[in-house]
Scaffold this active site. Structure first.
Site, mmCIF file in Angstrom:
data_model
loop_
_atom_site.group_PDB
_atom_site.id
_atom_site.type_symbol
_atom_site.label_atom_id
_atom_site.label_comp_id
_atom_site.label_asym_id
_atom_site.label_seq_id
_atom_site.Cartn_x
_atom_site.Cartn_y
_atom_site.Cartn_z
ATOM 1 N N GLU A 256 -36.041 -2.061 15.417
ATOM 2 C CA GLU A 256 -35.613 -3.253 14.670
ATOM 3 C C GLU A 256 -36.158 -4.515 15.310
ATOM 4 O OE1 GLU A 256 -31.557 -5.360 12.941
ATOM 5 O OE2 GLU A 256 -31.436 -4.231 14.812
ATOM 6 N N GLU B 236 -24.036 -4.809 7.812
ATOM 7 C CA GLU B 236 -23.953 -5.454 9.118
ATOM 8 C C GLU B 236 -23.812 -6.965 8.929
ATOM 9 O OE1 GLU B 236 -26.259 -4.845 13.343
ATOM 10 O OE2 GLU B 236 -27.373 -5.792 11.716
#
Length: 268
Positions: free
Chosen positions: A152, A249
């Site tokens: 990520e 998230e």
């Protein structure tokens, strides 16, 4: 949680670091299940024994979707991960081994291997070479386990020194190392902050995407609280070949349950 979009259904997982924070961590599993989620993710399960977390999942009827590799102590050079930090190879390897042990117990199929911050004094090329070598080693450990490594990138506004700067770089590393074992964590929030052009970038990176996470921008609240056209973005994801989970998230603007009304608006 299955949500129907104009492009078809998507599977949403609750990120228990960000959602239901009005409750103690151990109670968030049941709260997620009661809200309609069947999958959860969270960065760090390591404060509890793996068997304890497994019991919480089983009691709530939940699947563990994703965990992160461990982070170092707050304020340390590896507080956001060790992969990009020259000289932290032993800590990195111990973290990957621990994450794989937890993944085996929890049934997790995706581990986000955290990049970490590039030390200010480190040579940029050396730090990147360290990162690629570390990801290669992690891929060797994960190969054959059923676990995929996800990389990520964090946007440069929120964390300008984060080692992995772009999702495109993540895809290049995955392709160079082992695209079957290593993939991209496509975080829509970070992608919007760093360059936007979400649907085109999603389509271009689709062959490498191992996991997706969502939040709106600005504010990182639930979809519908910012500028991202989530009805279109999620519809495009649903219509694609991506068949994994989408992690929620985000930080609810108010109450977690009330904030989930966005899923009904998307469905309409």
């Amino acid at each position: 949680m299955i949500v129907e979009t104009a492009g078809g259904p998507v599977r949403l997982a609750a990120n228990l670091k960000w959602l239901f924070t009005e409750l103690p961590f151990e109670q968030r599993f049941d709260a997620a299940a009661e809200a309609g989620f069947t999958g959860v993710e969270f960065a760090s399960p390591y404060s509890l024994p793996a068997e304890t977390v497994r019991g919480l999942l089983d009691a709530a009827g939940l699947e563990q979707v994703l965990i992160n590799t461990p982070a170092g102590p707050a304020g340390s050079p590896t507080a956001m991960g060790a992969a990009y930090v020259p000289g932290a190879q032993q800590e990195f390897r111990e973290g990957v081994r621990l994450a794989l042990e937890y993944a085996a117990v929890l049934g997790t199929s995706v581990i986000h291997v955290m990049s970490g911050l590039r030390p200010a004094e480190a040579d940029a090329e050396h730090a990147f070479a360290t990162y690629v070598a570390n990801i290669g080693w992690a891929a060797e450990q994960a190969r054959g386990t059923g676990v995929r490594i996800a990389l990520e990138a964090i946007n440069k506004r929120d964390q300008p020194r984060y080692g992995l700067a772009t999702m495109e770089t993540a895809a290049a590393v995955a392709e160079a190392v082992d695209p079957e074992t290593v993939g991209v964590l496509f975080d829509v929030y970070h992608a919007q902050v760093d360059g936007g052009n979400l649907i085109e970038r999603f389509e271009r990176l689709l062959p490498f995407i191992a996991h997706i996470q969502i939040a709106d921008n600005p504010g990182r609240g639930e979809p519908g609280t910012g500028e991202i056209a989530y009805d279109r973005v999620l519809a495009r994801i649903a219509a694609s070949t991506y068949d994994g989970w989408i992690g929620c998230e985000y930080g609810p603007v108010a109450d977690t349950r009330a904030g989930l009304a966005w899923t009904e608006r998307i469905a309409r």
